[in-house]
Design a protein around this motif. Structure first.
Motif, PDB file in Angstrom:
ATOM      1  N   GLU A   1       0.824  -1.207   0.000  1.00  0.00           N
ATOM      2  CA  GLU A   1       0.000   0.000   0.000  1.00  0.00           C
ATOM      3  C   GLU A   1       0.861   1.260   0.000  1.00  0.00           C
ATOM      4  O   GLU A   1       0.514   2.247  -0.664  1.00  0.00           O
ATOM      5  CB  GLU A   1      -0.938   0.000   1.209  1.00  0.00           C
TER       6      GLU A   1
ATOM      7  N   ARG B   1       0.760   4.108  -2.894  1.00  0.00           N
ATOM      8  CA  ARG B   1       0.535   5.527  -2.606  1.00  0.00           C
ATOM      9  C   ARG B   1       1.754   6.386  -2.934  1.00  0.00           C
ATOM     10  O   ARG B   1       1.776   7.576  -2.639  1.00  0.00           O
ATOM     11  CB  ARG B   1       0.176   5.704  -1.121  1.00  0.00           C
TER      12      ARG B   1
ATOM     13  N   GLU C   1       4.600   6.332  -1.544  1.00  0.00           N
ATOM     14  CA  GLU C   1       5.394   6.666  -0.371  1.00  0.00           C
ATOM     15  C   GLU C   1       6.684   5.846  -0.340  1.00  0.00           C
ATOM     16  O   GLU C   1       7.570   6.127   0.459  1.00  0.00           O
ATOM     17  CB  GLU C   1       4.579   6.393   0.904  1.00  0.00           C
TER      18      GLU C   1
END
Length: 220
Positions: A181, A185, A187
């Motif tokens: 995830e 995203r 990140e």
């Protein structure tokens, strides 16, 4: 209908042994049909048997778990789930590993009409122990990722020549699940993620694509 007693057992992967936890539940006299067993990561509560147990527990029921990290390993979600079970549903949880501290019945007994001291103390203990469980998970994932990188540097093969999702090691799969995830995203960079998994660029994107399709299938 009277209250019931349930047991919840969790291991992270299908090849881990559930017998120790299962024996504890049986010694407590919990019937086999009331013991719910998940072979899944503790990163969240989207587990089939946990959800099944949540659907049947009622006010006054009691749930035994072996240790707090068997309930989960995500700090915020452990607190939210504990409160939902013990306060919204009205059931109770006993953590066998820390039974003197973590028996929600004891905290409820400390509450009065004028004081919620028991709930306050429960919140403090829960925050401390769930934080420790979350930290242990983060350290484990870091060690796994570092181990994969070092193994590649040493020239060790971490999979079969033809890589796909099914050929990933247990450590690689947990690193993938824990960081997917964040990568999605943006990140976490693809280069860093691939390094953590010990995969080359082409293999990394092949694995991630397969994982994405699997996730879509689960949510279909």
């Amino acid at each position: 209908m009277g209250s019931k007693t349930f047991g919840y057992v969790r291991v992270s992967t299908t090849d881990q042994n559930i017998e120790r936890q299962l024996t504890k539940m049986q010694e407590l006299g919990i019937e086999e049909r009331d013991i719910f067993i998940d072979r899944a990561s503790g990163k969240d509560f989207n587990r089939p048997q946990y959800r099944a147990m949540k659907s049947v527990i009622r006010n006054g029921d009691l749930i035994y778990i072996d240790a707090l990290d068997r309930l989960g390993r995500n700090y915020d979600e452990i607190i939210r789930e504990w409160k939902d079970v013990t306060r919204a549903v009205g059931a109770d949880i006993v953590v066998l590993e820390n039974e003197t501290l973590f028996d929600s019945r004891k905290f409820k007994a400390m509450n009065t009409e004028d004081s919620k001291l028991g709930s306050l103390m429960e919140d403090q203990f829960l925050s401390l122990l769930s934080y420790m469980a979350d930290q242990e998970r983060q350290k484990l994932l870091k060690r796994q990722a570092e181990g994969i990188v070092e193994a590649r540097k040493a020239g060790k093969h971490l999979g079969r020549p033809k890589l796909d999702l099914s050929t990933l090691s247990k450590e690689q799969r947990e690193v993938l699940e824990a960081n997917y995830e964040a990568w999605r995203r943006k990140e976490l960079t693809g280069v860093k993620f691939a390094e953590m998994l010990g995969l080359k660029k082409n293999s990394f994107y092949k694995i991630v694509k397969e994982y994405e399709l699997l996730q879509l299938g689960h949510h279909a």
